[in-house]
Design an enzyme around this catalytic site. Structure first.
Site, PDB file in Angstrom:
ATOM      1  N   LYS A  10      70.988  51.606 -37.661  1.00 43.27           N
ATOM      2  CA  LYS A  10      69.802  50.619 -38.699  1.00 43.27           C
ATOM      3  C   LYS A  10      69.950  48.905 -38.408  1.00 43.27           C
ATOM      4  O   LYS A  10      71.224  48.525 -37.881  1.00 43.27           O
ATOM      5  CB  LYS A  10      70.534  50.979 -40.229  1.00 43.27           C
ATOM      6  CG  LYS A  10      70.114  52.840 -40.845  1.00 43.27           C
ATOM      7  CD  LYS A  10      69.989  52.735 -41.713  1.00 43.27           C
ATOM      8  CE  LYS A  10      69.761  53.823 -42.580  1.00 43.27           C
ATOM      9  NZ  LYS A  10      69.559  54.694 -43.637  1.00 43.27           N
ATOM     10  N   TYR A  50      60.536  57.537 -43.894  1.00 44.30           N
ATOM     11  CA  TYR A  50      60.771  57.826 -45.589  1.00 44.30           C
ATOM     12  C   TYR A  50      59.811  58.458 -46.254  1.00 44.30           C
ATOM     13  O   TYR A  50      59.952  58.148 -48.069  1.00 44.30           O
ATOM     14  CB  TYR A  50      61.254  56.018 -45.746  1.00 44.30           C
ATOM     15  CG  TYR A  50      62.690  56.552 -45.048  1.00 44.30           C
ATOM     16  CD1 TYR A  50      64.177  56.938 -44.965  1.00 44.30           C
ATOM     17  CD2 TYR A  50      63.305  55.165 -44.513  1.00 44.30           C
ATOM     18  CE1 TYR A  50      65.042  57.176 -44.372  1.00 44.30           C
ATOM     19  CE2 TYR A  50      64.137  54.985 -43.716  1.00 44.30           C
ATOM     20  CZ  TYR A  50      65.747  55.610 -44.338  1.00 44.30           C
ATOM     21  OH  TYR A  50      66.632  55.476 -43.886  1.00 44.30           O
ATOM     22  N   ASN A 113      73.411  50.506 -44.979  1.00 43.82           N
ATOM     23  CA  ASN A 113      74.433  51.355 -44.191  1.00 43.82           C
ATOM     24  C   ASN A 113      74.512  51.924 -43.539  1.00 43.82           C
ATOM     25  O   ASN A 113      75.164  53.112 -43.165  1.00 43.82           O
ATOM     26  CB  ASN A 113      74.126  52.246 -45.599  1.00 43.82           C
ATOM     27  CG  ASN A 113      73.206  53.650 -45.580  1.00 43.82           C
ATOM     28  OD1 ASN A 113      72.078  52.576 -44.878  1.00 43.82           O
ATOM     29  ND2 ASN A 113      73.400  54.223 -46.909  1.00 43.82           N
ATOM     30  N   HIS A 116      71.793  56.389 -39.894  1.00 43.41           N
ATOM     31  CA  HIS A 116      70.587  57.721 -41.081  1.00 43.41           C
ATOM     32  C   HIS A 116      72.030  58.706 -40.099  1.00 43.41           C
ATOM     33  O   HIS A 116      71.446  59.124 -38.437  1.00 43.41           O
ATOM     34  CB  HIS A 116      69.213  56.820 -40.615  1.00 43.41           C
ATOM     35  CG  HIS A 116      68.539  58.365 -40.931  1.00 43.41           C
ATOM     36  ND1 HIS A 116      68.052  58.518 -41.779  1.00 43.41           N
ATOM     37  CD2 HIS A 116      67.909  59.582 -39.866  1.00 43.41           C
ATOM     38  CE1 HIS A 116      68.066  59.960 -41.510  1.00 43.41           C
ATOM     39  NE2 HIS A 116      67.638  60.166 -40.418  1.00 43.41           N
ATOM     40  N   GLU A 127      61.881  64.174 -37.897  1.00 47.73           N
ATOM     41  CA  GLU A 127      62.446  63.381 -37.402  1.00 47.73           C
ATOM     42  C   GLU A 127      62.499  63.268 -35.703  1.00 47.73           C
ATOM     43  O   GLU A 127      61.942  62.202 -35.392  1.00 47.73           O
ATOM     44  CB  GLU A 127      63.983  62.826 -37.664  1.00 47.73           C
ATOM     45  CG  GLU A 127      63.590  63.217 -39.238  1.00 47.73           C
ATOM     46  CD  GLU A 127      64.926  63.101 -39.969  1.00 47.73           C
ATOM     47  OE1 GLU A 127      66.328  63.030 -39.203  1.00 47.73           O
ATOM     48  OE2 GLU A 127      64.830  62.907 -41.462  1.00 47.73           O
TER      49      GLU A 127
HETATM   50  P1  GDP Z   1      71.150  58.955 -47.391  1.00 48.35           P
HETATM   51  O1  GDP Z   1      71.019  60.870 -46.414  1.00 48.35           O
HETATM   52  O2  GDP Z   1      72.667  59.658 -46.770  1.00 48.35           O
HETATM   53  O3  GDP Z   1      70.720  58.163 -45.313  1.00 48.35           O
HETATM   54  O4  GDP Z   1      70.680  59.049 -48.444  1.00 48.35           O
HETATM   55  P2  GDP Z   1      69.187  59.350 -49.536  1.00 48.35           P
HETATM   56  O5  GDP Z   1      68.648  60.171 -48.550  1.00 48.35           O
HETATM   57  O6  GDP Z   1      68.989  59.076 -50.139  1.00 48.35           O
HETATM   58  O7  GDP Z   1      68.128  57.672 -49.133  1.00 48.35           O
HETATM   59  C1  GDP Z   1      67.671  57.278 -47.603  1.00 48.35           C
HETATM   60  C2  GDP Z   1      68.367  55.376 -47.326  1.00 48.35           C
HETATM   61  O8  GDP Z   1      67.783  55.256 -48.319  1.00 48.35           O
HETATM   62  C3  GDP Z   1      69.956  55.344 -47.525  1.00 48.35           C
HETATM   63  O9  GDP Z   1      70.298  55.737 -46.505  1.00 48.35           O
HETATM   64  C4  GDP Z   1      70.291  54.353 -47.874  1.00 48.35           C
HETATM   65  O10 GDP Z   1      69.242  53.261 -46.852  1.00 48.35           O
HETATM   66  C5  GDP Z   1      68.716  53.734 -49.097  1.00 48.35           C
HETATM   67  N1  GDP Z   1      68.863  53.500 -50.452  1.00 48.35           N
HETATM   68  C6  GDP Z   1      69.357  55.639 -50.759  1.00 48.35           C
HETATM   69  N2  GDP Z   1      69.153  54.866 -52.432  1.00 48.35           N
HETATM   70  C7  GDP Z   1      68.859  53.879 -52.155  1.00 48.35           C
HETATM   71  C8  GDP Z   1      69.546  53.341 -53.451  1.00 48.35           C
HETATM   72  O11 GDP Z   1      69.105  53.276 -54.484  1.00 48.35           O
HETATM   73  N3  GDP Z   1      68.813  51.145 -53.440  1.00 48.35           N
HETATM   74  C9  GDP Z   1      68.830  51.286 -52.285  1.00 48.35           C
HETATM   75  N4  GDP Z   1      68.314  49.627 -52.097  1.00 48.35           N
HETATM   76  N5  GDP Z   1      68.664  51.437 -51.204  1.00 48.35           N
HETATM   77  C10 GDP Z   1      68.847  53.444 -51.163  1.00 48.35           C
END
Ligand code: GDP
Length: 138
Positions: A10, A50, A113, A116, A127
Site C-alpha cells: 500500500k 473496494y 496498514n 493487502h 482482484e
Molecule cells: P483486511 O482484509 O485485513 O485488509 O481488512 P478489511 O477487508 O476489513 O478492510 C480493508 C481495508 O480497509 C483495511 O486493510 C484497512 O486499510 C481499511 N480499514 C479496515 N477497517 C478500518 C477502520 O476501522 N478504519 C479505517 N480508517 N480503515 C479501515
C-alpha cells in the site's frame, strides 16, 4: 494445491521505503511472484476495487489513501497462497498483529496498514482480474 492470490504493497509502505523489505518477507515465505507492477491509481479505481466496503464509514478515507501515491500490485503463487499470505500479513489493525507479521513490522495504523491480501478464492479471482490482463499472468 498451488493457488494464486492478489496483494498490494500500500502507499504508506511504498512512501516509507519498505517495498524491498516487504518483498523480501514475501520471498522468504515461499511465494512465487507471478506478476508485479508499480502504479498510481485513481480514486474511482480504488472505489471499484473496494466496492464491498462502500457502505463502511471509512470507505472514502480508504479510497483517498489508496490513491494518495504509488503502490505495488502483485499476483503471488504457492500452496495455500490465500490463507498463508493472510497469516504473513497479520491482523488488519497492526496493534493486534502478531510478532513477525508484515503489519506488525511495517504498518502504522488500521487504515495505513502496509499490505493487502485477498481473503478468499472468489475475491482473489476478482482482484487479479481487476488489475491484471491475461497476458501479464503467463
Ligand atoms: P483486511 O482484509 O485485513 O485488509 O481488512 P478489511 O477487508 O476489513 O478492510 C480493508 C481495508 O480497509 C483495511 O486493510 C484497512 O486499510 C481499511 N480499514 C479496515 N477497517 C478500518 C477502520 O476501522 N478504519 C479505517 N480508517 N480503515 C479501515
Amino acid at each position: 494445491m498451488t493457488q494464486r492470490t492478489f496483494s498490494i504493497i500500500k502507499p504508506d509502505a511504498v512512501r516509507k521505503g519498505y517495498t524491498g523489505a516487504i518483498l523480501a518477507e514475501i520471498d522468504k515465505a515461499g511465494f512465487k511472484i507471478v506478476s508485479l507492477k508499480k502504479a498510481s491509481i485513481s480514486k474511482p479505481q480504488a472505489q471499484g476495487f473496494y466496492h464491498v466496503h462502500s457502505e463502511r464509514p471509512f470507505f472514502s478515507d480508504l479510497c483517498d489513501f489508496m490513491s494518495s501515491g504509488p503502490l505495488v500490485l502483485m499476483v503471488l503463487e504457492k500452496e495455500n497462497a490465500i490463507a498463508d499470505l493472510r497469516k504473513l500479513m497479520g491482523a488488519t489493525n497492526p496493534a493486534n498483529a502478531e510478532e513477525g507479521t508484515i503489519r506488525k513490522k511495517f504498518a502504522g495504523s488500521i487504515q495505513e496498514n502496509a499490505i493487502h491480501g485477498s481473503d478468499a478464492e472468489d475475491t482473489a479471482a476478482f482482484e487479479i482480474g481487476y488489475w491484471f490482463a491475461g497476458y501479464e499472468l503467463v
